[in-house]
Design an enzyme around this catalytic site. Structure first.
Site, PDB file in Angstrom:
ATOM      1  N   HIS A 165      -2.798   7.930   6.465  1.00 29.43           N
ATOM      2  CA  HIS A 165      -1.770   8.797   5.853  1.00 29.43           C
ATOM      3  C   HIS A 165      -2.392  10.057   5.248  1.00 29.43           C
ATOM      4  O   HIS A 165      -1.779  11.125   5.276  1.00 29.43           O
ATOM      5  CB  HIS A 165      -1.009   8.057   4.752  1.00 29.43           C
ATOM      6  CG  HIS A 165       0.106   7.208   5.244  1.00 29.43           C
ATOM      7  ND1 HIS A 165       1.206   7.692   5.920  1.00 29.43           N
ATOM      8  CD2 HIS A 165       0.303   5.872   5.148  1.00 29.43           C
ATOM      9  CE1 HIS A 165       2.027   6.704   6.213  1.00 29.43           C
ATOM     10  NE2 HIS A 165       1.502   5.575   5.761  1.00 29.43           N
TER      11      HIS A 165
ATOM     12  N   GLN B 192       2.955  10.005   1.153  1.00 32.32           N
ATOM     13  CA  GLN B 192       4.211   9.290   1.364  1.00 32.32           C
ATOM     14  C   GLN B 192       5.242   9.579   0.276  1.00 32.32           C
ATOM     15  O   GLN B 192       6.427   9.344   0.473  1.00 32.32           O
ATOM     16  CB  GLN B 192       3.978   7.784   1.433  1.00 32.32           C
ATOM     17  CG  GLN B 192       3.241   7.342   2.673  1.00 32.32           C
ATOM     18  CD  GLN B 192       3.078   5.843   2.673  1.00 32.32           C
ATOM     19  OE1 GLN B 192       2.092   5.330   2.181  1.00 32.32           O
ATOM     20  NE2 GLN B 192       4.074   5.143   3.208  1.00 32.32           N
TER      21      GLN B 192
ATOM     22  N   CYS C  17       5.448   0.007   7.349  1.00 32.94           N
ATOM     23  CA  CYS C  17       5.173   1.164   6.502  1.00 32.94           C
ATOM     24  C   CYS C  17       6.418   1.501   5.696  1.00 32.94           C
ATOM     25  O   CYS C  17       7.527   1.500   6.254  1.00 32.94           O
ATOM     26  CB  CYS C  17       4.770   2.343   7.393  1.00 32.94           C
ATOM     27  SG  CYS C  17       4.320   3.839   6.499  1.00 32.94           S
ATOM     28  N   LEU C  18       6.228   1.796   4.425  1.00 32.40           N
ATOM     29  CA  LEU C  18       7.368   2.176   3.592  1.00 32.40           C
ATOM     30  C   LEU C  18       8.034   3.452   4.110  1.00 32.40           C
ATOM     31  O   LEU C  18       9.205   3.689   3.827  1.00 32.40           O
ATOM     32  CB  LEU C  18       6.923   2.364   2.132  1.00 32.40           C
ATOM     33  CG  LEU C  18       6.441   1.096   1.431  1.00 32.40           C
ATOM     34  CD1 LEU C  18       5.991   1.411   0.013  1.00 32.40           C
ATOM     35  CD2 LEU C  18       7.505   0.014   1.440  1.00 32.40           C
TER      36      LEU C  18
ATOM     37  N   HIS D 194      -4.963   1.884   7.049  1.00 29.52           N
ATOM     38  CA  HIS D 194      -3.589   2.359   7.246  1.00 29.52           C
ATOM     39  C   HIS D 194      -3.287   3.500   6.271  1.00 29.52           C
ATOM     40  O   HIS D 194      -2.757   4.537   6.661  1.00 29.52           O
ATOM     41  CB  HIS D 194      -2.628   1.181   7.034  1.00 29.52           C
ATOM     42  CG  HIS D 194      -1.180   1.530   7.078  1.00 29.52           C
ATOM     43  ND1 HIS D 194      -0.337   1.093   8.066  1.00 29.52           N
ATOM     44  CD2 HIS D 194      -0.410   2.250   6.229  1.00 29.52           C
ATOM     45  CE1 HIS D 194       0.893   1.538   7.833  1.00 29.52           C
ATOM     46  NE2 HIS D 194       0.869   2.238   6.722  1.00 29.52           N
ATOM     47  N   GLU D 195      -3.637   3.294   4.996  1.00 26.30           N
ATOM     48  CA  GLU D 195      -3.347   4.312   3.978  1.00 26.30           C
ATOM     49  C   GLU D 195      -4.239   5.552   4.130  1.00 26.30           C
ATOM     50  O   GLU D 195      -3.781   6.673   3.917  1.00 26.30           O
ATOM     51  CB  GLU D 195      -3.464   3.717   2.572  1.00 26.30           C
ATOM     52  CG  GLU D 195      -2.538   2.548   2.286  1.00 26.30           C
ATOM     53  CD  GLU D 195      -1.061   2.820   2.559  1.00 26.30           C
ATOM     54  OE1 GLU D 195      -0.624   3.988   2.517  1.00 26.30           O
ATOM     55  OE2 GLU D 195      -0.338   1.843   2.843  1.00 26.30           O
TER      56      GLU D 195
ATOM     57  N   GLY E 271       0.839  -1.192   0.000  1.00 24.92           N
ATOM     58  CA  GLY E 271       0.000   0.000   0.000  1.00 24.92           C
ATOM     59  C   GLY E 271       0.869   1.235   0.000  1.00 24.92           C
ATOM     60  O   GLY E 271       1.996   1.215   0.508  1.00 24.92           O
TER      61      GLY E 271
END
Length: 189
Positions: free
Chosen positions: A154, A65, A108-109, A150-151, A60
């Site tokens: 963000h 991000q 998370c990236l 989660h996204e 994701g």
């Protein structure tokens, strides 16, 4: 899962097209703005987000991000399967959440190397537009629901570490991976 109309290779590229912001970046803590126009430029951005996500071994990725404060997220919980199309959510709105909660490890990236348990609803109803501008209202469950929530966090400047309930584990993981606990903004689930 809704099929994306974009054709993007799931193979990794040595240099992803977009730079991923990391914990401590001011951009990650800002609210994203609604997308007002879905056009070729936006679809190109979505394709670059997907290429970046695949290249970084993610499932994701939200636009903030990669430094873009727009309400766009992409996900693919089956990145190894070329036949599974990714999901693109533009201006996603959580309309309902199931009552059942589950704890699952998240990463998370934007916080590489950190994996911690987070409690989230097992089911979520989301309305969104796809990259073609078509409006959808879908119910997602399990891992897909977790990744979407989660996204969406963000898009509101919230990161998964803000939802971790074990402060000791959080401090240990962040320190081990050279991140600052001062960059966490606790929220209640």
């Amino acid at each position: 899962m809704t099929s994306s109309t974009l054709t993007v290779s799931k193979s990794k590229v040595k240099t992803p097209p977009l730079q991923v912001e990391v914990l401590g970046s001011k951009t990650l803590r800002q609210a994203a703005k609604r997308v007002t126009q879905i056009n070729h430029e936006l679809r190109d951005l979505v394709a670059q987000m997907l290429r970046t996500m695949y290249s970084k071994d993610g499932i994701g990725l939200a636009a903030p991000q990669v430094g873009i404060l727009k309400q766009i997220l992409v996900l693919d919980i089956d990145p190894e399967n070329p036949a599974t199309a990714p999901l693109v959510l533009i201006n996603p709105v959580v309309e309902a959440q199931g009552d059942t909660l589950a704890v699952g490890d998240e990463g998370c990236l934007s916080i590489p190397g950190v994996f911690l348990p987070v409690k989230r609803p097992v089911q979520v109803t989301v309305s969104f537009k796809d990259e073609g501008g078509k409006l959808h209202r879908r119910v997602f469950t399990d891992l897909t629901a977790r990744v979407i929530l989660h996204e969406i966090d963000h898009l509101q400047g919230v990161m998964f570490v803000d939802r971790v309930e074990n402060p000791l584990a959080l401090a240990q993981e962040l320190t081990k991976n050279r991140f600052s606990l001062a960059d966490v903004r606790r929220v209640r689930s």
